[in-house]
Design a protein around this motif. Sequence first.
Motif, PDB file in Angstrom:
ATOM      1  N   THR A  33       0.851  -1.183   0.000  1.00  0.00           N
ATOM      2  CA  THR A  33       0.000   0.000   0.000  1.00  0.00           C
ATOM      3  C   THR A  33       0.890   1.237   0.000  1.00  0.00           C
ATOM      4  O   THR A  33       2.090   1.161   0.279  1.00  0.00           O
ATOM      5  CB  THR A  33      -0.904   0.042   1.236  1.00  0.00           C
ATOM      6  OG1 THR A  33      -0.074   0.184   2.394  1.00  0.00           O
ATOM      7  CG2 THR A  33      -1.765  -1.205   1.359  1.00  0.00           C
ATOM      8  N   THR A  34       0.307   2.380  -0.262  1.00  0.00           N
ATOM      9  CA  THR A  34       1.057   3.629  -0.229  1.00  0.00           C
ATOM     10  C   THR A  34       1.611   3.877   1.171  1.00  0.00           C
ATOM     11  O   THR A  34       2.744   4.317   1.321  1.00  0.00           O
ATOM     12  CB  THR A  34       0.160   4.796  -0.677  1.00  0.00           C
ATOM     13  OG1 THR A  34      -0.423   4.477  -1.939  1.00  0.00           O
ATOM     14  CG2 THR A  34       0.939   6.081  -0.812  1.00  0.00           C
ATOM     15  N   ALA A  35       0.838   3.561   2.181  1.00  0.00           N
ATOM     16  CA  ALA A  35       1.289   3.749   3.563  1.00  0.00           C
ATOM     17  C   ALA A  35       2.477   2.843   3.886  1.00  0.00           C
ATOM     18  O   ALA A  35       3.422   3.261   4.566  1.00  0.00           O
ATOM     19  CB  ALA A  35       0.141   3.482   4.532  1.00  0.00           C
ATOM     20  N   GLU A  36       2.449   1.614   3.404  1.00  0.00           N
ATOM     21  CA  GLU A  36       3.566   0.697   3.635  1.00  0.00           C
ATOM     22  C   GLU A  36       4.833   1.193   2.944  1.00  0.00           C
ATOM     23  O   GLU A  36       5.923   1.126   3.514  1.00  0.00           O
ATOM     24  CB  GLU A  36       3.215  -0.711   3.138  1.00  0.00           C
ATOM     25  CG  GLU A  36       2.159  -1.392   3.972  1.00  0.00           C
ATOM     26  CD  GLU A  36       1.616  -2.663   3.339  1.00  0.00           C
ATOM     27  OE1 GLU A  36       1.054  -3.470   4.094  1.00  0.00           O
ATOM     28  OE2 GLU A  36       1.736  -2.830   2.104  1.00  0.00           O
TER      29      GLU A  36
ATOM     30  N   LEU B 172       3.316  10.086   4.568  1.00  0.00           N
ATOM     31  CA  LEU B 172       2.294   9.580   3.658  1.00  0.00           C
ATOM     32  C   LEU B 172       1.986  10.588   2.551  1.00  0.00           C
ATOM     33  O   LEU B 172       1.823  10.217   1.390  1.00  0.00           O
ATOM     34  CB  LEU B 172       1.023   9.215   4.427  1.00  0.00           C
ATOM     35  CG  LEU B 172      -0.095   8.559   3.628  1.00  0.00           C
ATOM     36  CD1 LEU B 172       0.400   7.290   2.928  1.00  0.00           C
ATOM     37  CD2 LEU B 172      -1.280   8.252   4.527  1.00  0.00           C
TER      38      LEU B 172
ATOM     39  N   THR C 223       4.716  10.512  -0.106  1.00  0.00           N
ATOM     40  CA  THR C 223       4.637   9.276  -0.876  1.00  0.00           C
ATOM     41  C   THR C 223       3.463   9.315  -1.838  1.00  0.00           C
ATOM     42  O   THR C 223       3.592   8.915  -2.997  1.00  0.00           O
ATOM     43  CB  THR C 223       4.535   8.060   0.066  1.00  0.00           C
ATOM     44  OG1 THR C 223       5.631   8.113   0.982  1.00  0.00           O
ATOM     45  CG2 THR C 223       4.582   6.765  -0.703  1.00  0.00           C
ATOM     46  N   LYS C 224       2.323   9.810  -1.385  1.00  0.00           N
ATOM     47  CA  LYS C 224       1.167   9.933  -2.278  1.00  0.00           C
ATOM     48  C   LYS C 224       1.475  10.863  -3.436  1.00  0.00           C
ATOM     49  O   LYS C 224       1.065  10.610  -4.574  1.00  0.00           O
ATOM     50  CB  LYS C 224      -0.063  10.427  -1.512  1.00  0.00           C
ATOM     51  CG  LYS C 224      -0.698   9.366  -0.653  1.00  0.00           C
ATOM     52  CD  LYS C 224      -1.943   9.880   0.022  1.00  0.00           C
ATOM     53  CE  LYS C 224      -2.624   8.792   0.815  1.00  0.00           C
ATOM     54  NZ  LYS C 224      -3.885   9.250   1.416  1.00  0.00           N
TER      55      LYS C 224
ATOM     56  N   ALA D 295       5.528   4.327   2.223  1.00  0.00           N
ATOM     57  CA  ALA D 295       5.979   5.498   2.983  1.00  0.00           C
ATOM     58  C   ALA D 295       6.818   5.054   4.174  1.00  0.00           C
ATOM     59  O   ALA D 295       7.890   5.612   4.429  1.00  0.00           O
ATOM     60  CB  ALA D 295       4.770   6.321   3.451  1.00  0.00           C
ATOM     61  N   ASP D 296       6.365   4.044   4.870  1.00  0.00           N
ATOM     62  CA  ASP D 296       7.097   3.523   6.024  1.00  0.00           C
ATOM     63  C   ASP D 296       8.434   2.918   5.592  1.00  0.00           C
ATOM     64  O   ASP D 296       9.460   3.140   6.237  1.00  0.00           O
ATOM     65  CB  ASP D 296       6.237   2.482   6.747  1.00  0.00           C
ATOM     66  CG  ASP D 296       6.829   2.075   8.075  1.00  0.00           C
ATOM     67  OD1 ASP D 296       7.227   2.975   8.846  1.00  0.00           O
ATOM     68  OD2 ASP D 296       6.911   0.859   8.336  1.00  0.00           O
TER      69      ASP D 296
END
Length: 68
Positions: free
Chosen positions: A12-15, A24, A27-28, A17-18
């Motif tokens: 995912t985008t959140a993963e 976030l 990254t988005k 980013a991490d």
Amino acid sequence: MAAVVIQRKWHTTAEVADMLGFGLSKTKMLVLTGEIRSVKVGRNRRILPAWVDEYVERITAGAEGWAA
């Protein structure tokens, strides 16, 4: 019976980013501008691990030769 480990195929985008240590929002923005490739699956964006590696290689290519 041996345990089977299933490797994740998408992030995912959140993963991502991490993984990159980015926020976030940043990254988005990288995904929206196409700097990090992604596909839309339903309403969600998914990113292949190879695409994350591709981004990192691209941004670090110009940093080679810099001394710490």
